[in-house]
Write a protein that holds these residues in place. Structure first.
Motif, PDB file in Angstrom:
ATOM      1  N   VAL A  37      -8.512  -3.307   0.144  1.00  0.00           N
ATOM      2  CA  VAL A  37      -8.530  -3.027  -1.292  1.00  0.00           C
ATOM      3  C   VAL A  37      -9.801  -3.619  -1.883  1.00  0.00           C
ATOM      4  O   VAL A  37     -10.143  -4.778  -1.614  1.00  0.00           O
ATOM      5  CB  VAL A  37      -7.293  -3.620  -1.994  1.00  0.00           C
ATOM      6  CG1 VAL A  37      -7.358  -3.355  -3.500  1.00  0.00           C
ATOM      7  CG2 VAL A  37      -6.008  -3.037  -1.403  1.00  0.00           C
ATOM      8  N   THR A  38     -10.493  -2.833  -2.691  1.00  0.00           N
ATOM      9  CA  THR A  38     -11.705  -3.282  -3.372  1.00  0.00           C
ATOM     10  C   THR A  38     -11.518  -3.103  -4.867  1.00  0.00           C
ATOM     11  O   THR A  38     -11.105  -2.026  -5.319  1.00  0.00           O
ATOM     12  CB  THR A  38     -12.926  -2.480  -2.920  1.00  0.00           C
ATOM     13  OG1 THR A  38     -13.052  -2.568  -1.494  1.00  0.00           O
ATOM     14  CG2 THR A  38     -14.194  -3.001  -3.564  1.00  0.00           C
ATOM     15  N   ASP A  39     -11.789  -4.137  -5.632  1.00  0.00           N
ATOM     16  CA  ASP A  39     -11.667  -4.057  -7.088  1.00  0.00           C
ATOM     17  C   ASP A  39     -12.993  -4.472  -7.713  1.00  0.00           C
ATOM     18  O   ASP A  39     -13.421  -5.618  -7.600  1.00  0.00           O
ATOM     19  CB  ASP A  39     -10.542  -4.964  -7.585  1.00  0.00           C
ATOM     20  CG  ASP A  39     -10.302  -4.806  -9.081  1.00  0.00           C
ATOM     21  OD1 ASP A  39     -10.615  -3.725  -9.618  1.00  0.00           O
ATOM     22  OD2 ASP A  39      -9.823  -5.760  -9.721  1.00  0.00           O
TER      23      ASP A  39
ATOM     24  N   TYR B  41       6.299   8.869   9.635  1.00  0.00           N
ATOM     25  CA  TYR B  41       6.513   8.203   8.353  1.00  0.00           C
ATOM     26  C   TYR B  41       5.195   8.186   7.585  1.00  0.00           C
ATOM     27  O   TYR B  41       4.139   7.914   8.157  1.00  0.00           O
ATOM     28  CB  TYR B  41       6.982   6.757   8.558  1.00  0.00           C
ATOM     29  CG  TYR B  41       8.332   6.631   9.223  1.00  0.00           C
ATOM     30  CD1 TYR B  41       9.470   6.325   8.482  1.00  0.00           C
ATOM     31  CD2 TYR B  41       8.472   6.789  10.598  1.00  0.00           C
ATOM     32  CE1 TYR B  41      10.716   6.185   9.090  1.00  0.00           C
ATOM     33  CE2 TYR B  41       9.707   6.666  11.220  1.00  0.00           C
ATOM     34  CZ  TYR B  41      10.819   6.357  10.465  1.00  0.00           C
ATOM     35  OH  TYR B  41      12.055   6.232  11.070  1.00  0.00           O
ATOM     36  N   ILE B  42       5.266   8.476   6.302  1.00  0.00           N
ATOM     37  CA  ILE B  42       4.098   8.352   5.431  1.00  0.00           C
ATOM     38  C   ILE B  42       4.379   7.221   4.449  1.00  0.00           C
ATOM     39  O   ILE B  42       5.329   7.286   3.661  1.00  0.00           O
ATOM     40  CB  ILE B  42       3.798   9.657   4.673  1.00  0.00           C
ATOM     41  CG1 ILE B  42       3.542  10.800   5.662  1.00  0.00           C
ATOM     42  CG2 ILE B  42       2.585   9.467   3.750  1.00  0.00           C
ATOM     43  CD1 ILE B  42       3.271  12.135   4.987  1.00  0.00           C
ATOM     44  N   LEU B  43       3.565   6.180   4.512  1.00  0.00           N
ATOM     45  CA  LEU B  43       3.712   5.020   3.652  1.00  0.00           C
ATOM     46  C   LEU B  43       2.595   5.018   2.614  1.00  0.00           C
ATOM     47  O   LEU B  43       1.459   5.387   2.917  1.00  0.00           O
ATOM     48  CB  LEU B  43       3.655   3.734   4.467  1.00  0.00           C
ATOM     49  CG  LEU B  43       4.586   3.641   5.680  1.00  0.00           C
ATOM     50  CD1 LEU B  43       4.442   2.271   6.342  1.00  0.00           C
ATOM     51  CD2 LEU B  43       6.034   3.906   5.296  1.00  0.00           C
ATOM     52  N   ARG B  44       2.926   4.601   1.412  1.00  0.00           N
ATOM     53  CA  ARG B  44       1.928   4.555   0.337  1.00  0.00           C
ATOM     54  C   ARG B  44       1.770   3.125  -0.169  1.00  0.00           C
ATOM     55  O   ARG B  44       2.754   2.436  -0.435  1.00  0.00           O
ATOM     56  CB  ARG B  44       2.341   5.452  -0.834  1.00  0.00           C
ATOM     57  CG  ARG B  44       1.345   5.407  -2.010  1.00  0.00           C
ATOM     58  CD  ARG B  44       1.737   6.357  -3.126  1.00  0.00           C
ATOM     59  NE  ARG B  44       1.623   7.734  -2.702  1.00  0.00           N
ATOM     60  CZ  ARG B  44       0.504   8.450  -2.690  1.00  0.00           C
ATOM     61  NH1 ARG B  44      -0.646   7.871  -3.100  1.00  0.00           N
ATOM     62  NH2 ARG B  44       0.504   9.695  -2.290  1.00  0.00           N
ATOM     63  N   LEU B  45       0.489   2.712  -0.314  1.00  0.00           N
ATOM     64  CA  LEU B  45       0.173   1.451  -0.958  1.00  0.00           C
ATOM     65  C   LEU B  45      -0.423   1.739  -2.332  1.00  0.00           C
ATOM     66  O   LEU B  45      -1.419   2.452  -2.449  1.00  0.00           O
ATOM     67  CB  LEU B  45      -0.822   0.640  -0.127  1.00  0.00           C
ATOM     68  CG  LEU B  45      -1.348  -0.642  -0.792  1.00  0.00           C
ATOM     69  CD1 LEU B  45      -0.217  -1.604  -1.130  1.00  0.00           C
ATOM     70  CD2 LEU B  45      -2.395  -1.310   0.086  1.00  0.00           C
ATOM     71  N   SER B  46       0.194   1.179  -3.370  1.00  0.00           N
ATOM     72  CA  SER B  46      -0.309   1.309  -4.740  1.00  0.00           C
ATOM     73  C   SER B  46      -0.735  -0.077  -5.227  1.00  0.00           C
ATOM     74  O   SER B  46      -0.060  -1.071  -4.948  1.00  0.00           O
ATOM     75  CB  SER B  46       0.775   1.873  -5.657  1.00  0.00           C
ATOM     76  OG  SER B  46       1.219   3.145  -5.193  1.00  0.00           O
TER      77      SER B  46
ATOM     78  N   ARG C  56      -9.817   0.384  -5.595  1.00  0.00           N
ATOM     79  CA  ARG C  56      -9.970   1.379  -4.521  1.00  0.00           C
ATOM     80  C   ARG C  56      -9.143   0.925  -3.325  1.00  0.00           C
ATOM     81  O   ARG C  56      -9.292  -0.203  -2.863  1.00  0.00           O
ATOM     82  CB  ARG C  56     -11.435   1.549  -4.141  1.00  0.00           C
ATOM     83  CG  ARG C  56     -12.262   2.252  -5.211  1.00  0.00           C
ATOM     84  CD  ARG C  56     -13.670   2.522  -4.712  1.00  0.00           C
ATOM     85  NE  ARG C  56     -14.398   1.283  -4.505  1.00  0.00           N
ATOM     86  CZ  ARG C  56     -15.387   1.143  -3.626  1.00  0.00           C
ATOM     87  NH1 ARG C  56     -15.706   2.143  -2.846  1.00  0.00           N
ATOM     88  NH2 ARG C  56     -16.012  -0.009  -3.520  1.00  0.00           N
ATOM     89  N   VAL C  57      -8.327   1.828  -2.833  1.00  0.00           N
ATOM     90  CA  VAL C  57      -7.348   1.474  -1.815  1.00  0.00           C
ATOM     91  C   VAL C  57      -7.561   2.316  -0.567  1.00  0.00           C
ATOM     92  O   VAL C  57      -7.720   3.540  -0.651  1.00  0.00           O
ATOM     93  CB  VAL C  57      -5.907   1.683  -2.339  1.00  0.00           C
ATOM     94  CG1 VAL C  57      -4.880   1.290  -1.278  1.00  0.00           C
ATOM     95  CG2 VAL C  57      -5.682   0.890  -3.621  1.00  0.00           C
ATOM     96  N   ASP C  58      -7.562   1.683   0.585  1.00  0.00           N
ATOM     97  CA  ASP C  58      -7.521   2.352   1.885  1.00  0.00           C
ATOM     98  C   ASP C  58      -6.309   1.778   2.612  1.00  0.00           C
ATOM     99  O   ASP C  58      -6.307   0.611   3.009  1.00  0.00           O
ATOM    100  CB  ASP C  58      -8.800   2.094   2.673  1.00  0.00           C
ATOM    101  CG  ASP C  58      -8.837   2.836   4.010  1.00  0.00           C
ATOM    102  OD1 ASP C  58      -7.763   3.280   4.473  1.00  0.00           O
ATOM    103  OD2 ASP C  58      -9.928   2.951   4.597  1.00  0.00           O
ATOM    104  N   ALA C  59      -5.284   2.594   2.780  1.00  0.00           N
ATOM    105  CA  ALA C  59      -4.032   2.107   3.360  1.00  0.00           C
ATOM    106  C   ALA C  59      -4.129   1.838   4.858  1.00  0.00           C
ATOM    107  O   ALA C  59      -3.178   1.330   5.458  1.00  0.00           O
ATOM    108  CB  ALA C  59      -2.901   3.097   3.087  1.00  0.00           C
TER     109      ALA C  59
END
Length: 483
Positions: free
Chosen positions: A400-402, A446-451, A379-382
């Motif tokens: 980030v929670t795993d 700007y829109i940044l994405r964390l994967s 689970r990601v919160d950028a």
């Protein structure tokens, strides 16, 4: 409710306004043990009032409070229809559980997610506990200078259950205004059930908030009203005040989700006091097989104090063909040896409760719970949307929670989702760490994405096996000092 030998009940609770029909339902995580005794007392009083029938009753639930109930944070420019507070998640939990209910109140917010009947609430942004006491007694809002109802508020908007979260605005240690609220509610309706929240904390921590909550609980205890119960939102909802807040006072969607689940757990105890609760593994949760220690649940109190409630435990991978692994046992747990679990599987389980009921046995069939052993994506919160400036680097603030394999290695990849058309490339000091330094050479949005993947480098994974989130960075032109 049928109370003769061999008959079952799905946990109907009889009240002054009819039957609350709980049917078959699911339950979500966390425990409500702290206040079960007072709730059980409340249920016992309610269940003694009316003979059982088979007519279902819609339960009117009033979310009552301030901007946290309405959903209004600092500088909020969202449409009113998007302001759902904890109410949307709570609505979904109650609906999935099969309850017949309706949210009530004079205010409306969240219609883009909730139906016209379900966006009703009694959340008044900015209102203090003293002002809410006046509003409940007279229908007049000192905060907005308007007459909301012709007389006492509950005479126009009656409720069966009130969820009260009040005291955040101009908080002080005194519980007196909350006591006035409760007194004014009781003057309008001596029987409405009231759940009073320990209000959520501020960020950073406010000792005054904790003192206020302690004083409110002491006041509620002193009232000795079995239809008023405390709910520990401050510490019991699991809110992480560093990540679950939109500002210093108001939750973000993560915090609201946790509030909803705690409200729901207390409502579950209210609606169905005679079934098993608090499943572990938690309903809908992921369970790593190597760490599985067995099953646990909470047993209900018997209808008569000298009786002992026993249970049947059923489990399997087909909800329509569960295997009984325990029969008529006075237990609240089973070891992992009773039913070993394997990876990549969805499991269903149920605990049915036998209550001797002083010689008139009752079998309460439990709701079906689920858990799975399929490794979930992280689970990601950028991070929060924010403004920056051209030139200096900023540090990202993702979380980030795993919940999967505790020994898994997480792989990160930052990318640029969108940028101004003529802007130079965004510069990351390292795209493959959780929170890199980032700099921008041109103004704009700007829109940044964390994967994130827990199964190897992100670029080698299918999209369904990767958790991701985006953050908007609004970059301002550089400022030049005056000469």
């Amino acid at each position: 409710m049928r109370l003769s030998d061999g008959k079952t009940t799905s946990g109907l609770i009889v009240g002054e306004r009819g039957i609350f029909n709980t049917h078959r339902r699911q339950q979500h995580r966390r425990t409500a043990l702290l206040y079960r005794k007072s709730i059980a007392t409340c249920i016992l009083l309610l269940s003694m009032l009316t003979p059982a029938t088979t007519v279902a009753q819609v339960v009117r639930i009033m979310p009552l409070g301030d901007s946290i109930t309405y959903d209004n944070c600092r500088g909020d420019n969202r449409p009113i229809g998007d302001r759902i507070s904890y109410r949307y998640t709570l609505h979904n939990l109650l609906k999935a559980a099969g309850y017949a209910f309706d949210f009530v109140g004079s205010e409306n917010s969240g219609s883009n997610y909730l139906s016209a009947e379900m966006d009703d609430n009694a959340g008044f942004p900015g209102i203090t506990d003293a002002q809410l006491a006046v509003l409940i007694a007279t229908g007049y809002s000192q905060r907005s200078n308007r007459q909301i109802t012709p007389g006492p508020y509950l005479e126009t908007y009656p409720a069966d259950i009130i969820l009260l979260h009040i005291g955040t605005n101009y908080v002080d240690p005194s519980p007196d205004d909350v006591e006035d609220i409760l007194g004014n509610i009781r003057a309008s309706d001596p029987n409405v059930v009231i759940f009073v929240a320990h209000i959520i904390d501020r960020y950073p921590h406010s000792e005054v908030t904790t003192t206020f909550n302690d004083n409110v609980e002491a006041m509620v205890t002193a009232r000795a009203d079995s239809r008023i119960m405390m709910v520990d939102m401050e510490k019991g909802a699991g809110i992480d005040y560093s990540t679950d807040m939109a500002d210093d006072l108001h939750p973000n969607h993560l915090g609201y989700d946790k509030m909803a689940r705690l409200w729901f757990e207390h409502l579950e105890v209210f609606f169905s006091p005679y079934g098993a609760k608090d499943p572990r593994p938690g309903n809908g949760s992921y369970q790593w097989p190597a760490a599985f220690k067995g099953f646990r649940w909470s047993m209900p109190a018997p209808r008569h104090p000298n009786d002992v409630v026993t249970c049947d435990v059923h489990i399997g991978t087909d909800p329509n063909a569960l295997k009984k692994i325990a029969a008529n046992k006075p237990i609240d747990s089973l070891s992992s040896e009773a039913f070993p679990i394997i990876p990549d599987t969805l499991y269903y389980w149920r605990v049915d409760c036998h209550d001797p009921n002083a010689g008139s046995p009752v079998l309460t069939e439990g709701r079906v719970w689920t858990f799975h052993t399929c490794d979930p994506v992280p689970r990601v919160d950028a991070g929060k949307n924010q403004s920056w400036m051209v030139g200096p680097a900023m540090r990202m603030t993702a979380t980030v929670t795993d919940e999967g394999d505790p020994n898994a290695v997480l792989y990160y990849l930052w990318s640029v989702e969108s940028a101004p058309g003529d802007a130079p490339d965004v510069v990351f000091d390292d795209r493959t760490i959780q929170n890199p330094l980032v700099s921008f050479a041109a103004p704009g949005e700007y829109i940044l994405r964390l994967s994130v993947s827990d199964d190897g480098p992100v670029e080698n994974q299918a999209s369904k096996d990767v958790g991701s989130d985006t953050v908007i960075i609004t970059v301002q032109p550089p400022t030049h000092p005056r000469r």
